[in-house]
Design an enzyme around this catalytic site. Structure first.
Site, PDB file in Angstrom:
ATOM      1  N   ARG A 237      34.726  35.785  45.056  1.00  0.00           N
ATOM      2  CA  ARG A 237      33.307  36.033  44.939  1.00  0.00           C
ATOM      3  C   ARG A 237      32.879  36.939  46.291  1.00  0.00           C
ATOM      4  NH1 ARG A 237      33.502  33.966  40.752  1.00  0.00           N
ATOM      5  NH2 ARG A 237      31.926  32.552  39.822  1.00  0.00           N
ATOM      6  N   GLU A 266      25.608  41.982  43.291  1.00  0.00           N
ATOM      7  CA  GLU A 266      25.851  42.429  42.101  1.00  0.00           C
ATOM      8  C   GLU A 266      25.023  42.680  40.851  1.00  0.00           C
ATOM      9  OE1 GLU A 266      29.314  39.814  40.886  1.00  0.00           O
ATOM     10  OE2 GLU A 266      30.624  40.651  42.247  1.00  0.00           O
ATOM     11  N   HIS A 285      33.510  43.225  38.681  1.00  0.00           N
ATOM     12  CA  HIS A 285      33.502  41.661  38.428  1.00  0.00           C
ATOM     13  C   HIS A 285      33.990  41.241  37.058  1.00  0.00           C
ATOM     14  CE1 HIS A 285      31.773  37.532  39.884  1.00  0.00           C
ATOM     15  NE2 HIS A 285      32.965  37.474  39.195  1.00  0.00           N
TER      16      HIS A 285
END
Length: 321
Positions: A237, A266, A285
């Site tokens: 993360r 993000e 991601h």
């Protein structure tokens, strides 16, 4: 009758695949989260498991709810402690994405060491290898025989170790929990303190959940402790790393580079300095985005949901911090 398993997602495009993967007896129905809590709850009075994200407010209004199930490893989008207070358990994907994420972490290690993103840019620019430059060639390194420090030896960390053992890497790990000695021996890993890991590793790869205790765990002091030739890999993360500190550290040469699949914000702004650094390889991601990971994670999540619907205890329950 309302669904016993409610799939809460922005759209229903995954429902066909979910129904195909669902074990016999799974009654799954899509619930649109753009509705208000009252409207959602009215459709979910018989729901036993929510598959997807759920607020404490919504959970309180579902009298039969026992479990909130997510397919991912991370549960930081959920108020796990708040749900626990009202008797609702939370389960994650049980490590079903571990192979995909570990492969991606290793891809990032190789990409940073071999500067693959710069090689591709040179090729696309029509300059072939000349655009890559002699200095960059000499700065490229092999991953084999390097010391790799794994922060967090859970499902993904273990998969990273298993794969890198065959590369001839020396493997260190730090974790709040010591792993059984037979597992350490099988994976070829040695447990050390975080300080030792940072000081000795050529590659530091992060595989921890985002908790209050792990938020910003890599900041100025930790970067100062790393070798100036070391690289940092993050596929867990974004907020586990203090991004401003990482930018400062890369600019000052505290470490040699970074491979990042996750960032603090993000989608990250297009002017994020990390995106323009030659010694940074970044992806959006997508470490777990493979067909195999999708199938395994959804099947596990649905089978776990069915367990609870059938009155059994769920697997892979996440403890509130």
């Amino acid at each position: 009758m309302s669904p016993r398993i409610a799939y809460v997602a922005p759209d229903d495009r995954e429902m066909e695949e979910i129904r195909e993967l669902a074990p016999a007896g799974a009654d799954a129905q899509w619930i649109d989260p753009s509705q208000g809590v009252e409207e959602m709850a009215a459709l979910m009075q018989d729901t036993v498991v929510i598959f997807g994200d759920a607020s404490v407010e919504l959970a309180r209004r579902c009298p039969n709810l026992k479990l909130v199930q997510v397919a991912s490893a991370g549960t930081d989008r959920l108020d796990v402690a708040g749900l626990a207070e009202i008797g609702i358990l939370v389960s994650n994907g049980g490590g079903q994405n571990a192979a995909s994420v570990s492969e991606h972490a290793i891809v990032l290690m190789v990409s940073v060491y071999r500067k693959l993103h710069l090689q591709l840019a040179s090729l696309k620019a029509g300059t072939w290898s000349e655009g890559f430059g002699e200095e960059r060639r000499r700065a490229s390194r092999e991953l084999s025989m390097q010391t790799v420090g794994i922060v967090g030896l859970g499902h993904i960390g273990q998969n990273v170790a298993q794969r890198l053992k065959g590369w001839g890497s020396r493997l260190l790990y730090c974790d709040a929990v010591a792993r059984p000695s037979d597992l350490e021996e099988r994976l070829g890993v040695t447990r050390v303190s975080q300080g030792e890991l940072l000081a000795e590793s050529d590659v530091v790869t992060l595989h921890v959940p985002l908790l209050d205790s792990t938020r910003g765990m890599i900041s100025d002091a930790e970067l100062d402790a790393m070798k100036p030739t070391a690289i940092l890999i993050n596929t867990c993360r974004g907020p586990v790393v203090d991004e401003a500190a990482l930018i400062r550290g890369l600019r000052a040469g505290k470490i040699a580079g970074a491979g990042l699949d996750v960032l603090e914000e993000e989608p990250t702004p297009s002017d994020n300095p990390l995106l323009d650094m030659e010694n940074v390889a970044a992806t959006p991601h997508m470490a777990s985005f493979t067909q195999e990971s999708w199938d395994k994670s959804r099947r596990f999540a649905l089978e776990n949901a069915v367990r609870v619907v059938n009155g059994e205890e769920p697997l892979s329950v996440v403890s509130p911090e």
